[in-house]
Design a protein around this motif. Structure first.
Motif, PDB file in Angstrom:
ATOM      1  N   PRO A  21       0.538  -1.087  -0.077  1.00  0.00           N
ATOM      2  CA  PRO A  21       0.193  -0.036  -0.062  1.00  0.00           C
ATOM      3  C   PRO A  21       0.946   1.222  -0.073  1.00  0.00           C
ATOM      4  O   PRO A  21       1.916   1.314   0.497  1.00  0.00           O
ATOM      5  N   PRO A  22       0.277   2.527  -0.372  1.00  0.00           N
ATOM      6  CA  PRO A  22       1.113   3.555  -0.425  1.00  0.00           C
ATOM      7  C   PRO A  22       1.744   3.933   0.651  1.00  0.00           C
ATOM      8  O   PRO A  22       2.780   4.492   0.780  1.00  0.00           O
ATOM      9  N   GLU A  23       1.229   3.893   1.874  1.00  0.00           N
ATOM     10  CA  GLU A  23       1.664   4.180   3.139  1.00  0.00           C
ATOM     11  C   GLU A  23       2.791   3.534   3.539  1.00  0.00           C
ATOM     12  O   GLU A  23       3.906   4.090   3.950  1.00  0.00           O
ATOM     13  N   ARG A  24       2.873   2.266   2.975  1.00  0.00           N
ATOM     14  CA  ARG A  24       4.024   1.506   3.340  1.00  0.00           C
ATOM     15  C   ARG A  24       5.314   1.766   2.253  1.00  0.00           C
ATOM     16  O   ARG A  24       6.288   1.605   3.042  1.00  0.00           O
ATOM     17  N   ILE A  25       4.836   2.218   1.270  1.00  0.00           N
ATOM     18  CA  ILE A  25       6.086   2.691   0.438  1.00  0.00           C
ATOM     19  C   ILE A  25       6.592   3.893   0.972  1.00  0.00           C
ATOM     20  O   ILE A  25       7.731   4.111   0.950  1.00  0.00           O
ATOM     21  N   ARG A  26       5.951   4.834   1.163  1.00  0.00           N
ATOM     22  CA  ARG A  26       6.308   5.911   1.751  1.00  0.00           C
ATOM     23  C   ARG A  26       7.204   5.727   3.183  1.00  0.00           C
ATOM     24  O   ARG A  26       8.290   6.224   3.229  1.00  0.00           O
ATOM     25  N   ALA A  27       6.703   4.806   4.083  1.00  0.00           N
ATOM     26  CA  ALA A  27       7.441   4.779   5.301  1.00  0.00           C
ATOM     27  C   ALA A  27       8.519   4.004   4.954  1.00  0.00           C
ATOM     28  O   ALA A  27       9.577   4.294   5.769  1.00  0.00           O
ATOM     29  N   LEU A  28       8.680   3.160   3.949  1.00  0.00           N
ATOM     30  CA  LEU A  28       9.872   2.429   3.470  1.00  0.00           C
ATOM     31  C   LEU A  28      10.861   3.582   3.149  1.00  0.00           C
ATOM     32  O   LEU A  28      12.031   3.605   3.588  1.00  0.00           O
ATOM     33  N   CYS A  81      15.834   7.115   4.763  1.00  0.00           N
ATOM     34  CA  CYS A  81      16.148   8.343   4.741  1.00  0.00           C
ATOM     35  C   CYS A  81      16.337   8.760   3.334  1.00  0.00           C
ATOM     36  O   CYS A  81      17.799   9.532   3.091  1.00  0.00           O
ATOM     37  N   LEU A  82      15.863   8.420   2.474  1.00  0.00           N
ATOM     38  CA  LEU A  82      16.009   9.000   1.067  1.00  0.00           C
ATOM     39  C   LEU A  82      14.798   9.860   0.451  1.00  0.00           C
ATOM     40  O   LEU A  82      13.497   9.717   0.787  1.00  0.00           O
ATOM     41  N   SER A  83      15.139  10.780  -0.477  1.00  0.00           N
ATOM     42  CA  SER A  83      14.054  11.455  -1.045  1.00  0.00           C
ATOM     43  C   SER A  83      13.562  10.739  -2.123  1.00  0.00           C
ATOM     44  O   SER A  83      14.038   9.930  -2.620  1.00  0.00           O
ATOM     45  N   GLN A  84      12.489  11.215  -2.537  1.00  0.00           N
ATOM     46  CA  GLN A  84      11.924  10.533  -3.872  1.00  0.00           C
ATOM     47  C   GLN A  84      12.621  10.428  -4.995  1.00  0.00           C
ATOM     48  O   GLN A  84      12.852   9.148  -5.641  1.00  0.00           O
ATOM     49  N   PRO A  85      13.337  11.340  -5.409  1.00  0.00           N
ATOM     50  CA  PRO A  85      14.357  11.198  -6.644  1.00  0.00           C
ATOM     51  C   PRO A  85      15.501  10.173  -6.523  1.00  0.00           C
ATOM     52  O   PRO A  85      15.789   9.403  -7.147  1.00  0.00           O
ATOM     53  N   ILE A  86      16.080  10.362  -5.144  1.00  0.00           N
ATOM     54  CA  ILE A  86      17.105   9.246  -4.958  1.00  0.00           C
ATOM     55  C   ILE A  86      16.350   7.745  -4.753  1.00  0.00           C
ATOM     56  O   ILE A  86      17.090   6.890  -5.323  1.00  0.00           O
ATOM     57  N   PHE A  87      15.370   7.523  -4.215  1.00  0.00           N
ATOM     58  CA  PHE A  87      14.707   6.428  -4.214  1.00  0.00           C
ATOM     59  C   PHE A  87      14.585   5.869  -5.497  1.00  0.00           C
ATOM     60  O   PHE A  87      14.680   4.555  -5.805  1.00  0.00           O
ATOM     61  N   ALA A  88      13.787   6.834  -6.339  1.00  0.00           N
ATOM     62  CA  ALA A  88      13.694   6.344  -7.866  1.00  0.00           C
ATOM     63  C   ALA A  88      14.917   5.895  -8.543  1.00  0.00           C
ATOM     64  O   ALA A  88      14.739   5.080  -9.282  1.00  0.00           O
ATOM     65  N   ILE A 128       7.386   7.224  -8.174  1.00  0.00           N
ATOM     66  CA  ILE A 128       7.320   7.129  -6.824  1.00  0.00           C
ATOM     67  C   ILE A 128       6.280   7.829  -6.124  1.00  0.00           C
ATOM     68  O   ILE A 128       5.724   7.546  -5.063  1.00  0.00           O
ATOM     69  N   SER A 129       6.294   9.301  -6.651  1.00  0.00           N
ATOM     70  CA  SER A 129       5.037  10.043  -6.035  1.00  0.00           C
ATOM     71  C   SER A 129       3.744   9.343  -6.280  1.00  0.00           C
ATOM     72  O   SER A 129       3.060   9.572  -5.354  1.00  0.00           O
ATOM     73  N   ASP A 130       3.573   8.773  -7.662  1.00  0.00           N
ATOM     74  CA  ASP A 130       2.299   8.213  -7.863  1.00  0.00           C
ATOM     75  C   ASP A 130       1.890   7.034  -6.922  1.00  0.00           C
ATOM     76  O   ASP A 130       0.830   6.909  -6.642  1.00  0.00           O
ATOM     77  N   TRP A 131       3.155   6.230  -6.475  1.00  0.00           N
ATOM     78  CA  TRP A 131       2.947   4.988  -5.728  1.00  0.00           C
ATOM     79  C   TRP A 131       2.545   5.533  -4.478  1.00  0.00           C
ATOM     80  O   TRP A 131       1.582   4.949  -3.508  1.00  0.00           O
ATOM     81  N   GLU A 132       3.249   6.590  -3.891  1.00  0.00           N
ATOM     82  CA  GLU A 132       2.852   6.944  -2.483  1.00  0.00           C
ATOM     83  C   GLU A 132       1.464   7.621  -2.416  1.00  0.00           C
ATOM     84  O   GLU A 132       1.118   7.926  -1.181  1.00  0.00           O
ATOM     85  N   LYS A 158      12.699  -5.906   3.329  1.00  0.00           N
ATOM     86  CA  LYS A 158      13.380  -6.892   4.424  1.00  0.00           C
ATOM     87  C   LYS A 158      14.808  -6.681   4.750  1.00  0.00           C
ATOM     88  O   LYS A 158      15.259  -7.004   5.742  1.00  0.00           O
ATOM     89  N   LYS A 159      15.555  -6.252   3.767  1.00  0.00           N
ATOM     90  CA  LYS A 159      17.130  -6.180   3.892  1.00  0.00           C
ATOM     91  C   LYS A 159      17.739  -4.740   3.864  1.00  0.00           C
ATOM     92  O   LYS A 159      18.967  -4.662   3.984  1.00  0.00           O
ATOM     93  N   GLY A 160      16.951  -3.736   3.531  1.00  0.00           N
ATOM     94  CA  GLY A 160      17.590  -2.283   3.464  1.00  0.00           C
ATOM     95  C   GLY A 160      17.853  -2.072   2.039  1.00  0.00           C
ATOM     96  O   GLY A 160      18.145  -2.754   1.287  1.00  0.00           O
ATOM     97  N   ILE A 161      18.104  -0.675   1.740  1.00  0.00           N
ATOM     98  CA  ILE A 161      18.550  -0.233   0.641  1.00  0.00           C
ATOM     99  C   ILE A 161      19.927  -0.896   0.180  1.00  0.00           C
ATOM    100  O   ILE A 161      20.018  -1.054  -1.233  1.00  0.00           O
TER     101      ILE A 161
END
Length: 105
Positions: free
Chosen positions: A46-53, A58-65, A75-79, A98-101
């Motif tokens: 769910p969107p909340e879990r993606i954002r919490a992850l 400690c990543l911004s949306q662009p870096i996570f992407a 990423i924004s659409d998922w969240e 499960k294992k981190g970035i």
């Protein structure tokens, strides 16, 4: 990418069944059933879990992407729940959860 099994026992059973499938002793439908039972299931995120992850890492949306090889807009659409991750993206999100970035860095 290697397959992730529920346990070592499931991995051994699946390996045996794959060998039987390769020699024609079992059919494709039976092999699919073993895949479903032996491999770790991937559930919708769910969107909340993606954002919490993302925030946990400690990543911004662009870096996570960048890590996931998708656009920042996705990423924004998922969240926001506009779109849902599927296939390889969902698998990567599950690995990161499960294992981190660092598991995909």
């Amino acid at each position: 990418m290697t397959k992730k099994y529920r346990s070592q026992a499931y991995a051994a059973i699946h390996e045996t069944m794959a060998a039987l499938h390769d020699i024609g002793a079992i059919d494709k439908q039976t092999m699919r059933a073993f895949d479903e039972r032996c491999l770790t299931p991937i559930q919708a995120m769910p969107p909340e879990r993606i954002r919490a992850l993302r925030e946990r890492e400690c990543l911004s949306q662009p870096i996570f992407a960048l890590y996931l090889n998708v656009s920042r807009n996705l990423i924004s659409d998922w969240e926001r729940g506009v779109k849902k991750p599927g296939g390889p993206a969902l698998r990567l999100l599950t690995v990161v959860e499960k294992k981190g970035i660092q598991a995909i860095a």
